[in-house]
Design a protein around this motif. Sequence first.
Motif, PDB file in Angstrom:
ATOM      1  N   PRO A 155       0.587  -1.279  -0.057  1.00 25.04           N
ATOM      2  CA  PRO A 155       0.011  -0.030   0.027  1.00 25.04           C
ATOM      3  C   PRO A 155       0.970   1.148  -0.043  1.00 25.04           C
ATOM      4  N   TYR A 156       2.148   1.034  -0.145  1.00 23.27           N
ATOM      5  CA  TYR A 156       3.074   2.485   0.060  1.00 23.27           C
ATOM      6  C   TYR A 156       3.173   3.381  -1.128  1.00 23.27           C
ATOM      7  N   PHE A 157       3.651   2.507  -2.173  1.00 24.15           N
ATOM      8  CA  PHE A 157       3.638   3.059  -3.590  1.00 24.15           C
ATOM      9  C   PHE A 157       4.619   4.168  -3.417  1.00 24.15           C
TER      10      PHE A 157
ATOM     11  N   PHE B 119       2.841   4.767   9.159  1.00 21.62           N
ATOM     12  CA  PHE B 119       1.957   4.568   7.893  1.00 21.62           C
ATOM     13  C   PHE B 119       0.754   4.115   8.486  1.00 21.62           C
ATOM     14  N   LYS B 120       0.848   2.767   9.085  1.00 22.81           N
ATOM     15  CA  LYS B 120      -0.157   2.124   9.400  1.00 22.81           C
ATOM     16  C   LYS B 120      -1.350   2.851  10.567  1.00 22.81           C
TER      17      LYS B 120
ATOM     18  N   SER C 156      -2.106   9.369   1.622  1.00 22.74           N
ATOM     19  CA  SER C 156      -1.176   8.242   2.049  1.00 22.74           C
ATOM     20  C   SER C 156       0.342   8.784   1.663  1.00 22.74           C
ATOM     21  N   LYS C 157       0.555   9.889   0.926  1.00 20.61           N
ATOM     22  CA  LYS C 157       1.744  10.266   0.670  1.00 20.61           C
ATOM     23  C   LYS C 157       2.419  11.176   1.791  1.00 20.61           C
ATOM     24  N   LEU C 158       1.625  11.432   2.525  1.00 23.86           N
ATOM     25  CA  LEU C 158       2.097  12.499   3.953  1.00 23.86           C
ATOM     26  C   LEU C 158       3.293  11.650   4.769  1.00 23.86           C
ATOM     27  N   PRO C 159       3.227  10.327   4.984  1.00 26.18           N
ATOM     28  CA  PRO C 159       4.220   9.550   5.997  1.00 26.18           C
ATOM     29  C   PRO C 159       5.259   9.699   5.224  1.00 26.18           C
ATOM     30  N   THR C 160       5.162   9.457   4.047  1.00 22.99           N
ATOM     31  CA  THR C 160       6.668   9.314   3.224  1.00 22.99           C
ATOM     32  C   THR C 160       7.441  10.905   3.187  1.00 22.99           C
TER      33      THR C 160
ATOM     34  N   PRO D 219       5.751   6.326  16.651  1.00 24.47           N
ATOM     35  CA  PRO D 219       4.934   6.467  15.548  1.00 24.47           C
ATOM     36  C   PRO D 219       3.502   6.752  15.512  1.00 24.47           C
ATOM     37  N   ARG D 220       2.801   6.348  16.724  1.00 28.15           N
ATOM     38  CA  ARG D 220       1.433   6.584  16.927  1.00 28.15           C
ATOM     39  C   ARG D 220       1.289   8.174  17.224  1.00 28.15           C
ATOM     40  N   VAL D 221       2.406   9.048  17.859  1.00 34.47           N
ATOM     41  CA  VAL D 221       2.398  10.269  18.068  1.00 34.47           C
ATOM     42  C   VAL D 221       2.641  11.096  16.793  1.00 34.47           C
ATOM     43  N   PHE D 222       3.373  10.431  15.828  1.00 35.38           N
ATOM     44  CA  PHE D 222       3.813  11.092  14.729  1.00 35.38           C
ATOM     45  C   PHE D 222       2.701  11.220  13.676  1.00 35.38           C
ATOM     46  N   ALA D 223       1.823   9.975  13.812  1.00 38.47           N
ATOM     47  CA  ALA D 223       0.843   9.953  12.900  1.00 38.47           C
ATOM     48  C   ALA D 223      -0.309  11.009  13.140  1.00 38.47           C
ATOM     49  N   ASP D 224      -0.263  11.197  14.555  1.00 38.11           N
ATOM     50  CA  ASP D 224      -1.179  12.539  15.150  1.00 38.11           C
ATOM     51  C   ASP D 224      -0.807  13.567  14.481  1.00 38.11           C
ATOM     52  N   PHE D 225       0.691  13.921  14.631  1.00 41.21           N
ATOM     53  CA  PHE D 225       0.965  15.192  14.073  1.00 41.21           C
ATOM     54  C   PHE D 225       0.488  15.270  12.337  1.00 41.21           C
ATOM     55  N   LEU D 226       0.607  14.113  11.727  1.00 46.52           N
ATOM     56  CA  LEU D 226       0.496  14.105  10.409  1.00 46.52           C
ATOM     57  C   LEU D 226      -1.147  14.521  10.411  1.00 46.52           C
ATOM     58  N   MET D 227      -2.061  14.038  11.048  1.00 50.28           N
ATOM     59  CA  MET D 227      -3.505  14.370  11.084  1.00 50.28           C
ATOM     60  C   MET D 227      -3.578  15.813  11.195  1.00 50.28           C
ATOM     61  N   LEU D 228      -2.948  16.526  11.760  1.00 50.78           N
ATOM     62  CA  LEU D 228      -3.030  17.939  11.978  1.00 50.78           C
ATOM     63  C   LEU D 228      -2.868  18.614  10.748  1.00 50.78           C
TER      64      LEU D 228
END
Length: 544
Positions: A334-336, A369-370, A388-392, A419-428
Motif C-alpha cells: 500500500p506504500y507506492f 503509516f499504519k 497516504s503520501k504524507l508519511p513518506t 509512530p502513533r504520536v507522529f501519525a497524530d502530528f500528520l493528522m493535523l
Amino acid sequence: MWRAKRLYHVSVPPISQFKPLPQFKLKCGLEIHTQLNTKNKLFSRSVNDPFRSADTPNLHTTFFDLALPGTQPLLNYEAILYAAKLALSLESNVNLNSQFDRKHYFYGDQPLGYQITQHFSPFASGGQLSLLQDIDDIDEKVKDIRITQLQIEQDTGKSLYRKCDLVTLIDLNRSNVPLVELVTEPDFENLKQIKAFLKKYQNLVRHLGVSTGDLESGAMRVDVNLSINDHARVELKNLPNTSSIMNAIKYEYQRQITIMRNGKAEEMLSKAETRGWTGSSTVKLRNKETTIDYRYMPDPELPRVALSPDVITNIQKTMPPLPDEVLQGFVSAPYFLSLKDAKILCLSSNGQGEIYNHAELQNYYVETFKFFVDGIKSRAAKMRSQTSKLPTNWIIHELLGDLNKLQLPLSKLAAYLTPRVFADFLMLIHDAKISSSSGKLLLFHILKNFQESNYDISKPVDFDSLIDEYDMRLIKHIDSSELKQICRDIIGGLNNEKLINDLVSGKKRNSIKYLVGQGMKLSQGRIQAQQFEKTFKEILNVKW
C-alpha cells in the motif's frame, strides 16, 4: 631512464569518465574480509570490540589471543550462525562438515605463528549476488556475480609503526576477531559493477545484522584481483575505502594498457604479482612466481564443524526478507514509494550510522503509516490515496533532514515521538489545522526541545498547546476581498514586471510558487497555499 619514465607515465581519467576499452578487456574478482560483530571473538571468550577499544591497546585479550603456551581455541558458535545467514542469503551451499586449518607464517601481529582459517574444506561454496539495473545503477539489465566460496577465519592483530624511535607496537585487540572471507569469480567487467556489488554486499551484511560493513574502520577489507586481455593476474592490496578501490583499479588498468601499447606486455605482464596502493598509484610489492608454502594442515585442536541439515533449515526459517525483496514491497501497495524513496528506507548509509539504521527507520515508517492510514479510514477512497503520501514526505524528507541537522538519533526520538504520536502530528496537516510550513517549524521545535531536555520522555507532546502558543492554526475562512487585497499588495510590491508577464504567458509557470511563498510568509503560514495560488491566478487572469 627517459624511456622508462615514458613507459610508466599513466594518464588516468576521472572515475565518472572511465570506461574499459573493447580492445583491452578488464576482468576482476574480489576478496572481501568481513568482520562479524559477534559478542565474543572466534576462538576465545574475549569481548569482540576492536574499534571502541582502539584507544586502549590489548584491552580485550585472553591468554589464547596473546598466544601464551598451553592455551587452546574454543569455537564461538555464534560466528557459525552468522556465517550461515550470510551464506544462505547468497544462495551458497553450506558445507555440513567443514574444518579449520592452520596457515603457517610468522609476523608480529600474528603471535601464534599461524592463522586459523579454512583451506581444505571451507564453510560454503557457490551462490551468487545479482545486480539489477533499476536498483543498483549498472548498465546491464541484470548482472550475476558468482561466489566461489566463503570461509571463516580469525583476524590478525594490528602493527603500529612509530617512526620517531623506529619502534613497532603491537595491538592485539583485533586478534582473533571472527572474519568471513568471501571470494568471487572474476565476473566484474567495469567499475560500475564493482561499486554496485560492494554497496549491495555492504548493505546485505548490515541488513542481516552480522557486521557493520564499514570500510573506513576496517570491518570490511577488500583485495582486488584483475587481469587485462587474460594476461597474468595482478592482486591489489591495502585498499582502505571505495574510492581507493575504484582509483586503484582505474590506475592499474591504464598502467597495463600503457605497457601493452609500448610492446612490453609479454615481458612485463606474464608473471602474476601483488601490488599496493599509495593513494595515487599502484606499486609492486612482490612477484607470485612460486606459491608461498604456508604449510597448511588441519588444526589438531579444533574438531570439524559438523552441522545437521535441520540446523540450516531452522536458520532459513528465521531469515528476514532480503533487501531487494523489502525494496520491492515498498514500491508496491500500500506504500507506492518512488524507487528513490524506497532506497532511502532500504539501503544503509555509511554516514548515518549514529543517526539511524535502515531497520529502525523501516519500522518507524511502517508503524507511522499504519496508524496514519487507520486514522483516515473513514475518508473517501480518493482522499485516502492522496493523503497516504504524507508519511513518506514527512518521515523520509522532513524528519530525517531535521535529525541529521540536530545529530539526534532516531532510536532516542522514537521513544518520545512514537509512530502513533507522529501519525497524530500528520493528522493535523491532513485535517488542515496547520499548514505544511507551520508543521515544519513545529516539528523542528519539538525535536530541538527534546534534545535540549537531555532526551526526557516523561512529558508527552501536547500539539494543541504548542499550536495555540505560537498562533499556528490555519485561518480556514478568510474574506475573499481581504485575501485579494493581500495578493494585490504582494504583486504591487514586487517591482518585477517581467516575472508577472512570464507567469501570465505561461513561459515561467513556476513563478506562481514564488508569489505563493510570499503570501505564506506574510500570513506566517496560517492561510493555505492553495487559497493563495487560486487567488493569484484569478487576479492575474491566468488561463493555463
